[in-house]
Scaffold this active site. Structure first.
Site, PDB file in Angstrom:
ATOM      1  N   ASP A 171      -5.963  -7.158   4.573  1.00  0.00           N
ATOM      2  CA  ASP A 171      -7.158  -6.680   3.872  1.00  0.00           C
ATOM      3  C   ASP A 171      -7.968  -7.880   3.374  1.00  0.00           C
ATOM      4  O   ASP A 171      -9.179  -7.968   3.594  1.00  0.00           O
ATOM      5  CB  ASP A 171      -6.728  -5.801   2.694  1.00  0.00           C
ATOM      6  CG  ASP A 171      -7.907  -5.300   1.885  1.00  0.00           C
ATOM      7  OD1 ASP A 171      -8.883  -4.842   2.496  1.00  0.00           O
ATOM      8  OD2 ASP A 171      -7.861  -5.386   0.641  1.00  0.00           O
ATOM      9  N   TYR A 221       0.813  -1.212   0.000  1.00  0.00           N
ATOM     10  CA  TYR A 221       0.000   0.000   0.000  1.00  0.00           C
ATOM     11  C   TYR A 221       0.852   1.270   0.000  1.00  0.00           C
ATOM     12  O   TYR A 221       0.302   2.373   0.080  1.00  0.00           O
ATOM     13  CB  TYR A 221      -0.915   0.026   1.224  1.00  0.00           C
ATOM     14  CG  TYR A 221      -2.168  -0.817   1.074  1.00  0.00           C
ATOM     15  CD1 TYR A 221      -2.083  -2.191   0.873  1.00  0.00           C
ATOM     16  CD2 TYR A 221      -3.425  -0.237   1.125  1.00  0.00           C
ATOM     17  CE1 TYR A 221      -3.234  -2.963   0.739  1.00  0.00           C
ATOM     18  CE2 TYR A 221      -4.578  -0.997   0.995  1.00  0.00           C
ATOM     19  CZ  TYR A 221      -4.468  -2.352   0.803  1.00  0.00           C
ATOM     20  OH  TYR A 221      -5.600  -3.110   0.667  1.00  0.00           O
ATOM     21  N   ASP A 270      -1.547 -18.666   1.951  1.00  0.00           N
ATOM     22  CA  ASP A 270      -2.440 -19.566   1.197  1.00  0.00           C
ATOM     23  C   ASP A 270      -3.030 -20.618   2.127  1.00  0.00           C
ATOM     24  O   ASP A 270      -4.242 -20.862   2.126  1.00  0.00           O
ATOM     25  CB  ASP A 270      -1.728 -20.182  -0.021  1.00  0.00           C
ATOM     26  CG  ASP A 270      -0.326 -20.720   0.274  1.00  0.00           C
ATOM     27  OD1 ASP A 270       0.167 -20.551   1.408  1.00  0.00           O
ATOM     28  OD2 ASP A 270       0.279 -21.318  -0.637  1.00  0.00           O
ATOM     29  N   ASP A 303     -11.732  -9.803   5.193  1.00  0.00           N
ATOM     30  CA  ASP A 303     -13.020 -10.017   4.517  1.00  0.00           C
ATOM     31  C   ASP A 303     -13.439 -11.479   4.647  1.00  0.00           C
ATOM     32  O   ASP A 303     -14.615 -11.785   4.900  1.00  0.00           O
ATOM     33  CB  ASP A 303     -12.922  -9.667   3.013  1.00  0.00           C
ATOM     34  CG  ASP A 303     -13.343  -8.230   2.687  1.00  0.00           C
ATOM     35  OD1 ASP A 303     -13.015  -7.331   3.481  1.00  0.00           O
ATOM     36  OD2 ASP A 303     -13.976  -8.011   1.638  1.00  0.00           O
ATOM     37  N   LYS A 322       4.145 -14.768   3.449  1.00  0.00           N
ATOM     38  CA  LYS A 322       4.435 -15.643   2.304  1.00  0.00           C
ATOM     39  C   LYS A 322       5.953 -15.755   2.226  1.00  0.00           C
ATOM     40  O   LYS A 322       6.567 -15.484   1.188  1.00  0.00           O
ATOM     41  CB  LYS A 322       3.797 -15.039   1.036  1.00  0.00           C
ATOM     42  CG  LYS A 322       3.870 -15.908  -0.198  1.00  0.00           C
ATOM     43  CD  LYS A 322       3.004 -17.158  -0.154  1.00  0.00           C
ATOM     44  CE  LYS A 322       3.265 -18.008  -1.384  1.00  0.00           C
ATOM     45  NZ  LYS A 322       2.582 -19.324  -1.326  1.00  0.00           N
TER      46      LYS A 322
HETATM   47  C1  IPM Z   1     -10.437  -1.592   3.605  1.00  0.00           C
HETATM   48  C2  IPM Z   1     -10.592  -1.195   2.149  1.00  0.00           C
HETATM   49  C3  IPM Z   1      -9.474  -0.244   1.744  1.00  0.00           C
HETATM   50  C4  IPM Z   1      -8.157  -1.013   1.848  1.00  0.00           C
HETATM   51  C5  IPM Z   1      -9.600   0.377   0.339  1.00  0.00           C
HETATM   52  C6  IPM Z   1     -10.947   1.006   0.103  1.00  0.00           C
HETATM   53  C7  IPM Z   1      -8.533   1.394   0.094  1.00  0.00           C
HETATM   54  O1  IPM Z   1     -10.644  -2.332   1.343  1.00  0.00           O
HETATM   55  O2  IPM Z   1     -10.406  -0.695   4.466  1.00  0.00           O
HETATM   56  O3  IPM Z   1     -10.371  -2.792   3.890  1.00  0.00           O
HETATM   57  O4  IPM Z   1      -7.780  -1.734   0.912  1.00  0.00           O
HETATM   58  O5  IPM Z   1      -7.508  -0.893   2.886  1.00  0.00           O
HETATM   59 MN    MN Z   2     -10.819  -4.198   2.442  1.00  0.00          MN
END
Ligand code: IPM
Ligand code: MN
Ligand code: NAD
Length: 353
Positions: free
Chosen positions: A243, A135, A219, A247, A186
């Site tokens: 990130d 990032y 992985d 999710d 990784k």
């Molecule tokens: C998160 C989002 C952000 C990230 C994006 C929108 C820049 O996916 O906060 O998880 O990748 O950090």
């Molecule tokens: Mn995200």
């Protein structure tokens, strides 16, 4: 007085932040907190209107005049390069050095998990490094738009950056009575950054003798989070892996509609935001789940030392599940407004009842 800046943002952001605001107001009233909530007009509409993403003046005021911020989501199909989201969200993470991305994923209601036999003990806390890695924006493109195009994106890892997030993870484990920390990387392929992370993990971890250390490749970790998520307590990982895995972990504990996060500099400022995005596919339909945003209120209040109010907010979320007042993503029929109002009313009832 505690001042919180609200940045509703794009898509479902304003819908869920409205619910969070209602709940936060009631929590303040109930607990006698002197809380000021200000709405900030930042996001795609503003950018398309006047070209502003985040001005240096706004940035300085946000971080200087407020104790914390609550952001809904940023991302709009009308801004395909996502420049405003990167300037605002990544800009604030970097400017305020919000190096901890704290993402708790607790299975509150086993029936909400898509797993066949979810373990009710599933309770994972992610410490995602939030200022470096892939990032960092280090890279470039050459011969752009031609058949010879070259695009490079480099992963930046500093000793300081790795040390402080690994330490934050171990300190959290110690403070909350958790017995293990898992590093996800990784290192079998990304040998340079992997070497640094593994060395620091062993070095810092050795200062916490009561806490077990595991290292996992990303992985295998993605697979194991589905197979036996209950094994993991505290996970520390790089920006991109955190990130992605947060999710995944959100889904196994009930979905993106439930997962909150904190972008935190433990020494200064913090910005809270749901893990989910602006969900353009459901924006404007009034069906977004407001729980992740309301759970951000709990994280923010707890972070600012208002533990009782935070616990109360958690209770009203739990009650909404028990009473089945949920949005369609959880199988319910409530709208975002109804679910939000129900949680706020529940909080108020508990105050007077
Ligand atoms: C998160 C989002 C952000 C990230 C994006 C929108 C820049 O996916 O906060 O998880 O990748 O950090
Ligand atoms: Mn995200
Ligand atoms: P998303 O998280 O917005 O949506 C993924 C899926 O989850 C969609 O099907 C959506 O309808 C569903 N979903 C998300 N939140 C929900 C909620 N509260 N209730 C019910 N369902 C929900 O991810 P995406 O579609 O990849 O991204 C959309 C935009 O959001 C992109 O511009 C992306 O960059 C941005 N984004 C922003 C943030 C942030 O601001 N913190 C985080 C992630 C993505």
């Amino acid at each position: 007085m505690v001042r919180i800046a609200l940045i509703p943002g794009d898509g479902i952001g304003p819908e869920v932040v409205r619910a969070a605001k209602d709940v936060m107001r009631v929590a303040a009233e109930k607990h006698g907190l002197d809380l000021t909530l200000d709405d900030w007009d930042l996001g795609a509409d503003r950018y398309l209107r006047d070209g502003t993403t985040l001005s240096p003046e706004d940035r300085d005021r946000l971080v200087g005049d407020y104790d914390a911020a609550l952001l809904g989501a940023l991302g709009d199909p009308r801004v395909p390069d996502n420049v405003h989201a990167r300037d605002i969200l990544l800009g604030l993470r970097l400017f305020a050095d919000l190096y901890v991305n704290y993402r708790p994923c607790k299975l509150l209601v086993p029936a909400l998990s898509p797993l066949r036999n979810p373990d009710p003990a599933t309770d994972i806390v992610f410490f995602r490094e939030n200022t470096e890695g892939l990032y960092a924006g280090m890279g470039g493109s050459f011969k752009t738009g031609t058949a010879d195009e070259i695009a490079i994106e480099e992963s930046l890892n500093t000793y300081k950056g790795v040390e402080r997030i690994v330490r934050a993870a171990f300190e959290h484990a110690l403070a909350t009575g958790r017995t293990s920390v898992t590093l996800v990387d990784k290192a079998n392929v990304l040998a340079y950054e992997g070497g640094l992370w593994r060395r620091v993990f062993a070095e810092v971890g050795s200062e916490f003798p009561g806490i077990d250390r595991n290292a996992m490749y990303v992985d295998a970790m993605a697979m194991d989070l589905v197979r036996r998520p209950q094994r993991y307590e505290v996970v520390v990982t790089s920006n991109l892996f955190g990130d992605i895995l947060s999710d995944l972990a959100a889904q196994i504990t009930g979905g993106l509609g439930l997962a909150p996060s904190g972008n935190i500099n433990p020494q200064s400022w913090a910005l809270f935001e749901p893990v989910h995005g602006s969900a353009p596919d459901i924006a404007g339909k009034g069906i977004a789940n407001p729980v992740a945003a309301v759970a951000c209120v709990s994280l923010a209040l707890g972070h600012l030392g208002m533990e009782e109010a935070a616990a109360d907010v958690d209770d009203c979320i739990r009650a909404s599940f028990e009473e089945g007042v949920t949005t369609p993503d959880l199988g319910g029929t409530a709208t975002t407004r109804e679910a939000g109002r129900w949680m706020a009313a529940r909080l108020l009832d508990a105050a007077t009842g």
